[in-house]
Scaffold this active site. Structure first.
Site, short mmCIF file in Angstrom:
data_model
loop_
_atom_site.label_atom_id
_atom_site.label_comp_id
_atom_site.label_asym_id
_atom_site.label_seq_id
_atom_site.Cartn_x
_atom_site.Cartn_y
_atom_site.Cartn_z
N HIS A 174 -3.19 3.39 -5.68
CA HIS A 174 -3.78 2.07 -5.42
C HIS A 174 -3.86 1.23 -6.69
O HIS A 174 -3.90 0.00 -6.61
CB HIS A 174 -5.18 2.21 -4.80
CG HIS A 174 -5.70 0.93 -4.22
ND1 HIS A 174 -5.16 0.36 -3.08
CD2 HIS A 174 -6.67 0.09 -4.61
CE1 HIS A 174 -5.80 -0.76 -2.80
NE2 HIS A 174 -6.72 -0.96 -3.72
N HIS A 224 -3.88 -9.50 2.95
CA HIS A 224 -5.32 -9.57 3.20
C HIS A 224 -5.62 -10.57 4.31
O HIS A 224 -5.00 -11.63 4.37
CB HIS A 224 -6.07 -9.99 1.93
CG HIS A 224 -6.15 -8.90 0.91
ND1 HIS A 224 -6.40 -9.15 -0.43
CD2 HIS A 224 -6.02 -7.55 1.02
CE1 HIS A 224 -6.41 -8.01 -1.09
NE2 HIS A 224 -6.19 -7.04 -0.24
N TYR A 239 -9.77 -9.20 -7.12
CA TYR A 239 -8.73 -9.07 -8.14
C TYR A 239 -8.79 -10.17 -9.19
O TYR A 239 -8.02 -10.17 -10.16
CB TYR A 239 -7.34 -9.07 -7.49
CG TYR A 239 -7.13 -7.93 -6.53
CD1 TYR A 239 -6.84 -6.66 -7.01
CD2 TYR A 239 -7.25 -8.11 -5.16
CE1 TYR A 239 -6.66 -5.61 -6.13
CE2 TYR A 239 -7.08 -7.06 -4.29
CZ TYR A 239 -6.77 -5.81 -4.79
OH TYR A 239 -6.61 -4.76 -3.92
N LYS A 245 -1.60 -2.20 7.46
CA LYS A 245 -3.03 -2.04 7.74
C LYS A 245 -3.45 -3.05 8.81
O LYS A 245 -3.10 -4.22 8.75
CB LYS A 245 -3.84 -2.27 6.47
CG LYS A 245 -5.31 -1.95 6.63
CD LYS A 245 -6.05 -2.03 5.31
CE LYS A 245 -7.52 -1.68 5.48
NZ LYS A 245 -8.26 -1.74 4.19
N ARG A 300 -0.99 -1.24 -6.83
CA ARG A 300 -1.23 -2.42 -5.99
C ARG A 300 -2.23 -3.35 -6.67
O ARG A 300 -2.03 -4.58 -6.72
CB ARG A 300 -1.76 -1.96 -4.63
CG ARG A 300 -2.21 -3.09 -3.69
CD ARG A 300 -2.56 -2.47 -2.34
NE ARG A 300 -3.32 -3.38 -1.48
CZ ARG A 300 -2.79 -4.30 -0.70
NH1 ARG A 300 -1.48 -4.49 -0.69
NH2 ARG A 300 -3.54 -5.06 0.07
N ARG A 321 0.83 -1.20 0.00
CA ARG A 321 0.00 0.00 0.00
C ARG A 321 0.87 1.25 0.00
O ARG A 321 2.02 1.22 0.43
CB ARG A 321 -0.93 0.01 1.22
CG ARG A 321 -1.87 -1.19 1.28
CD ARG A 321 -2.66 -1.19 2.58
NE ARG A 321 -3.61 -2.31 2.63
CZ ARG A 321 -3.34 -3.51 3.11
NH1 ARG A 321 -2.12 -3.78 3.59
NH2 ARG A 321 -4.26 -4.48 3.11
#
Length: 301
Positions: free
Chosen positions: A249, A275, A284, A182, A252, A157
């Site tokens: 973004h 994730h 994705y 994150k 990514r 990120r």
């Protein structure tokens, strides 16, 4: 429909009195300062809306599920927030009430019964390999050039890339260490050998002389900002004739999409992106029209 119970172990608080306790609780859970800041913005918006609609301060044990549903209507109909944004704000409000329950100011969380809005399945746009190469090649500023290259080759990120220190980029172990990413999580992303070579050139020839500990540092500020990155990407798109509205973004997202095209197992992509669940990674998994055509062409009954 539930309402917040009037009985509580401790005396009730006005919501604006509860917000500092909520912030402190979030910080002690190990959340990043950026996450705490965003939670604070959302709960402050909720508090301001309550005060506006109640003509004065509101006690937290007066906040019912019905009032929360009114906040949902306000966000979606008056503020025109997208369903995903509305759900995020309601989730923050729910975490706030979860905190109040744990602190014995409430017995129940009135946000538990608030229906979340249905989020339409929208397939995300991504950059092709050629577009990524053209955009990176069009960025003349050396620090930002290598910054965008790092995002494209690692999928981290933008804030994770901004916060990389010189110690986090480990050339001996061929990896980039994301610290406090994150959700406050750490992860290790292997370094592509081409990227390793380019980042060594960056350190040797292009990184400004600065005392900053950040790996990507401008001479004036000792760091870079997400706004500057996005502004540079916009100019690079204009320069190369790419009409997509590209933000950091996209790099990514394109990283993940490219790995999907290379038949990389989705669990590997999940780990690389950091994730928590495969469901998040599944956005994705693009299905292109040509892939479907190729699939049906293989049928030979």
């Amino acid at each position: 429909m539930k309402t917040s119970p009037q009985a509580s172990v401790q005396s009730s608080l006005l919501i604006h009195q509860a917000i500092p306790e909520f912030q402190d609780w979030l910080s002690r859970r190990g959340l990043s300062s950026e996450t705490v800041r965003r939670y604070h913005m959302d709960i402050r918006q909720f508090s301001n809306w309550l005060a506006m609609n109640s003509n004065g301060p509101v006690l937290i044990d007066e906040i019912t599920t019905k009032r929360l549903e009114g906040f949902v209507d306000y966000l979606s109909k008056e503020r025109n927030c997208l369903p995903r944004s509305v759900n995020r704000k309601i989730n923050v409000v729910s975490v706030f009430f979860q905190c109040m329950v744990k602190k014995k100011y409430l017995l129940e969380n009135p946000a538990e019964d608030v229906e979340r809005m249905k989020v339409p399945d929208i397939e995300r746009t991504f950059l092709s390999k050629d577009e990524v190469e053209r955009i990176i090649g069009a960025i003349d500023h050396p620090v930002i050039h290598y910054f965008t290259m790092t995002m494209a080759y690692t999928g981290i990120r933008v804030n994770e890339c901004i916060n990389l220190t010189k110690d986090d980029v480990d050339f001996d172990a061929n990896c980039v260490r994301v610290i406090n990413g994150k959700g406050g999580k750490n992860r290790v992303v292997p370094m592509n050998l081409k990227l390793k070579e380019q980042l060594q050139i960056y350190l040797a020839e292009h990184r400004p002389q600065t005392d900053s500990l950040f790996f990507f540092a401008l001479k004036k500020t000792g760091t870079v900002s997400a706004q500057y990155i996005n502004r540079t990407l916009k100019l690079a798109c204009e320069k190369t004739g790419i009409e997509k509205h590209v933000t950091s973004h996209f790099l990514r997202h394109s990283f993940a999409s490219y790995l999907v095209q290379k038949d990389t197992h989705v669990a590997v992509i999940q780990r690389l992106l950091g994730h928590a669940s495969l469901k998040t990674t599944s956005v994705y998994l693009h299905v292109r029209q040509e892939d479907m055509q190729d699939a049906v062409n293989r049928i030979d009954f």
